[in-house]
Structures are given as structure tokens and as C-alpha cells.
Design a protein around this motif. Sequence first.
Motif, PDB file in Angstrom:
ATOM      1  N   PHE A  95      -0.328  -8.033   6.481  1.00  9.42           N
ATOM      2  CA  PHE A  95       0.906  -8.809   6.656  1.00  9.42           C
ATOM      3  C   PHE A  95       1.667  -8.888   5.333  1.00  9.42           C
ATOM      4  CE2 PHE A  95       3.267 -12.831   6.581  1.00  9.42           C
ATOM      5  CZ  PHE A  95       4.069 -12.650   7.700  1.00  9.42           C
ATOM      6  N   GLY A  96       2.951  -8.563   5.363  1.00 13.49           N
ATOM      7  CA  GLY A  96       3.811  -8.630   4.186  1.00 13.49           C
ATOM      8  C   GLY A  96       3.850  -7.355   3.375  1.00 13.49           C
ATOM      9  N   ALA A  97       2.950  -6.402   3.685  1.00 10.43           N
ATOM     10  CA  ALA A  97       2.922  -5.143   2.951  1.00 10.43           C
ATOM     11  C   ALA A  97       3.745  -4.088   3.673  1.00 10.43           C
ATOM     12  CB  ALA A  97       1.487  -4.653   2.785  1.00 10.43           C
ATOM     13  N   THR A  98       4.443  -3.256   2.905  1.00 10.15           N
ATOM     14  CA  THR A  98       5.260  -2.199   3.499  1.00 10.15           C
ATOM     15  C   THR A  98       4.674  -0.810   3.257  1.00 10.15           C
ATOM     16  OG1 THR A  98       6.626  -2.081   1.491  1.00 10.15           O
ATOM     17  CG2 THR A  98       7.357  -3.574   3.252  1.00 10.15           C
ATOM     18  N   GLY A  99       3.648  -0.719   2.422  1.00  8.60           N
ATOM     19  CA  GLY A  99       3.045   0.582   2.148  1.00  8.60           C
ATOM     20  C   GLY A  99       2.017   0.475   1.030  1.00  8.60           C
ATOM     21  N   VAL A 100       1.367   1.597   0.767  1.00  6.78           N
ATOM     22  CA  VAL A 100       0.372   1.661  -0.311  1.00  6.78           C
ATOM     23  C   VAL A 100       0.868   2.646  -1.364  1.00  6.78           C
ATOM     24  CG1 VAL A 100      -2.015   2.196  -0.919  1.00  6.78           C
ATOM     25  CG2 VAL A 100      -1.497   1.173   1.312  1.00  6.78           C
ATOM     26  N   GLN A 101       1.099   2.143  -2.569  1.00  3.87           N
ATOM     27  CA  GLN A 101       1.563   3.018  -3.643  1.00  3.87           C
ATOM     28  C   GLN A 101       0.422   3.869  -4.187  1.00  3.87           C
ATOM     29  OE1 GLN A 101       2.840   2.004  -8.007  1.00  3.87           O
ATOM     30  NE2 GLN A 101       4.637   1.709  -6.687  1.00  3.87           N
ATOM     31  N   ILE A 152     -18.272  -1.480 -10.828  1.00 11.54           N
ATOM     32  CA  ILE A 152     -17.612  -0.717  -9.757  1.00 11.54           C
ATOM     33  C   ILE A 152     -16.321  -1.451  -9.418  1.00 11.54           C
ATOM     34  CG2 ILE A 152     -17.790   0.027  -7.359  1.00 11.54           C
ATOM     35  CD1 ILE A 152     -20.823   0.174  -7.753  1.00 11.54           C
ATOM     36  N   GLN A 153     -15.207  -0.780  -9.574  1.00  5.91           N
ATOM     37  CA  GLN A 153     -13.913  -1.454  -9.451  1.00  5.91           C
ATOM     38  C   GLN A 153     -12.858  -0.527  -8.862  1.00  5.91           C
ATOM     39  OE1 GLN A 153     -12.439  -4.066 -12.739  1.00  5.91           O
ATOM     40  NE2 GLN A 153     -10.718  -2.623 -12.819  1.00  5.91           N
ATOM     41  N   THR A 154     -12.006  -1.098  -8.038  1.00  9.14           N
ATOM     42  CA  THR A 154     -10.901  -0.361  -7.429  1.00  9.14           C
ATOM     43  C   THR A 154      -9.611  -1.162  -7.582  1.00  9.14           C
ATOM     44  OG1 THR A 154     -12.378   0.635  -5.799  1.00  9.14           O
ATOM     45  CG2 THR A 154     -10.037   0.674  -5.297  1.00  9.14           C
ATOM     46  N   THR A 155      -8.551  -0.486  -8.004  1.00  6.60           N
ATOM     47  CA  THR A 155      -7.248  -1.134  -8.160  1.00  6.60           C
ATOM     48  C   THR A 155      -6.305  -0.644  -7.077  1.00  6.60           C
ATOM     49  OG1 THR A 155      -7.523  -1.322 -10.563  1.00  6.60           O
ATOM     50  CG2 THR A 155      -5.281  -1.476  -9.696  1.00  6.60           C
ATOM     51  N   LEU A 156      -5.773  -1.577  -6.297  1.00 11.66           N
ATOM     52  CA  LEU A 156      -4.820  -1.260  -5.233  1.00 11.66           C
ATOM     53  C   LEU A 156      -3.426  -1.690  -5.665  1.00 11.66           C
ATOM     54  CD1 LEU A 156      -7.627  -1.405  -3.804  1.00 11.66           C
ATOM     55  CD2 LEU A 156      -6.435  -2.261  -1.776  1.00 11.66           C
ATOM     56  N   LYS A 157      -2.472  -0.804  -5.516  1.00 16.82           N
ATOM     57  CA  LYS A 157      -1.063  -1.150  -5.734  1.00 16.82           C
ATOM     58  C   LYS A 157      -0.382  -1.067  -4.374  1.00 16.82           C
ATOM     59  CE  LYS A 157      -0.686   0.208 -10.592  1.00 16.82           C
ATOM     60  NZ  LYS A 157      -0.424  -1.156 -11.081  1.00 16.82           N
ATOM     61  N   ILE A 158       0.020  -2.229  -3.878  1.00 16.97           N
ATOM     62  CA  ILE A 158       0.564  -2.344  -2.529  1.00 16.97           C
ATOM     63  C   ILE A 158       2.053  -2.679  -2.596  1.00 16.97           C
ATOM     64  CG2 ILE A 158       0.389  -3.593  -0.338  1.00 16.97           C
ATOM     65  CD1 ILE A 158      -2.540  -4.173  -1.055  1.00 16.97           C
ATOM     66  N   ASN A 159       2.857  -1.921  -1.871  1.00 17.79           N
ATOM     67  CA  ASN A 159       4.293  -2.181  -1.817  1.00 17.79           C
ATOM     68  C   ASN A 159       4.587  -3.351  -0.877  1.00 17.79           C
ATOM     69  OD1 ASN A 159       4.811   0.064  -3.478  1.00 17.79           O
ATOM     70  ND2 ASN A 159       4.824   1.439  -1.710  1.00 17.79           N
ATOM     71  N   THR A 160       5.471  -4.244  -1.317  1.00 16.34           N
ATOM     72  CA  THR A 160       5.941  -5.341  -0.476  1.00 16.34           C
ATOM     73  C   THR A 160       7.456  -5.422  -0.597  1.00 16.34           C
ATOM     74  OG1 THR A 160       5.906  -7.103  -2.149  1.00 16.34           O
ATOM     75  CG2 THR A 160       3.801  -6.582  -1.078  1.00 16.34           C
ATOM     76  N   VAL A 161       8.051  -6.256   0.197  1.00 16.99           N
ATOM     77  CA  VAL A 161       9.512  -6.402   0.134  1.00 16.99           C
ATOM     78  C   VAL A 161       9.956  -6.999  -1.199  1.00 16.99           C
ATOM     79  CG1 VAL A 161       9.806  -6.582   2.624  1.00 16.99           C
ATOM     80  CG2 VAL A 161       9.325  -8.639   1.284  1.00 16.99           C
ATOM     81  N   LEU A 162       9.025  -7.631  -1.922  1.00 15.23           N
ATOM     82  CA  LEU A 162       9.351  -8.249  -3.208  1.00 15.23           C
ATOM     83  C   LEU A 162       8.979  -7.362  -4.394  1.00 15.23           C
ATOM     84  CD1 LEU A 162       8.147 -11.901  -2.474  1.00 15.23           C
ATOM     85  CD2 LEU A 162      10.477 -10.982  -2.338  1.00 15.23           C
TER      86      LEU A 162
END
Length: 217
Positions: free
Chosen positions: A107-113, A142-152
Motif C-alpha cells: 500500500f502506497g508504493a508505486t514500484g521498486v527502484q 545478512i542485509q538487504t536494502t530496498l528502494k521503493i518508489n512512492t508518490v512522495l
Amino acid sequence: MNKRALSATAGAAVAAVLAATSAATAAGSVLTTGSAGGPAVAVGDVVAASLSSGTTAKIATTSGGSTGITCNASGFSATVTGNPAAPGTATETLNSHTLSSCTTNIFGATGVQSITVNNLPYTTSVTSGGSLTVSAGSTGPIQTTLKINTVLGVTTCVYRATGLTASPSNTDNSLTFTNQLFTKASGPGTCPANGYFSAKYGPVQDITQGGAAVFVN
């Protein structure tokens, strides 16, 4: 000692060596190529796999849930650092793990960068009987970084795991991760608290040996 006794002693010694060699050969190594009990995967060989045909990698916000991130492309590459006789535990260094072509229904996400696996390499252990464990290496957890696109704009969410386990299969030379827990280490409140990673990779291949299928014994 007479010649007959000496000959008998030497013959017994040779027979013992041959028997030991035969037993070692029959046992085989933990990781083999071509077939179960086949030629050993050599230390230094690179093994790798992409997603099994027709599958996706998923990071769900709840265990087994349908909300989260789905990736159509993913793969890993590791170098074998130890491969003893079976039963035993083989070791590898996981050098690369990628996830791409991802979409989300959070919810609130528009895509995955992007999704980036951090702190590589990791340490991998493969145990006879069908168990694989991934542990943190010397560079960090063990680490993962997510960059998620939102309207903001772009939201950055960082997740960590204490360890990962997977199930190898010799039926299709696959490796399956199911609902592996990652917890949020940093990020705003819009980042889900947890991520549950699931993916099936295969066939796992020995790239150094021309792409021969890898078996676990």
C-alpha cells in the motif's frame, strides 16, 4: 621373516589400502556433478543458479502472505571452499545474490527502484541429508536494502536476517528458500516491519565444469 610371510604381509597391506580407497570412492563427496555420487565438485569451483523456470522470488510482508514484492529475475553465485567426503558438510563463499525486474503491491508504493544484497560475501554450509545454511561473513550481517518508489519519492528500507536456510533437491538440482525472515533495521514507518523471502533456484550448476548439474550427497 621368511619370504612367504613377507609376501603375505605386503599383500594384506595392499589389500587394506585398496579397500580403504574403494570405501572412500564409494562414499563420494558432499557435492558432486552429473549424478549423486558422481565426480566431486572441486574446491575453487564456482556454482551458480537463477530462478527455476516459471517461478518468481517473493518478499512478503507476512509469512506466506500475498502482499509484498515479486521479482521475476534473481540469481546467485558462490565459490566452493570445502567439499569433504559424505556424509559431511561442504562450505562455500556466497559472492553474489541479485534480485531485479521487481513489482510491488504494498500500500502506497508505486514500484521498486532496486533491491541490493549488502555485506557480501556470506558463508554457506551444505550438509549431507539436504540442508543449506547461509551465515553472515566478516563484512557485516545478512542485509538487504530496498528502494521503493512512492508518490512522495523514494523510500529506503533496510532489512537484516540472523541466518537463512534452504532445502536442496537432487530431483531437479534445485535450492528452495521458504519464508525466510528479515526484520527492519532502518527506514520510515511506511516500510513493513518484516520481510519473508521465498525463492526456488535451479538447476544449480558447476560453472567451472561447463555447467554440470550439482548434487548433494
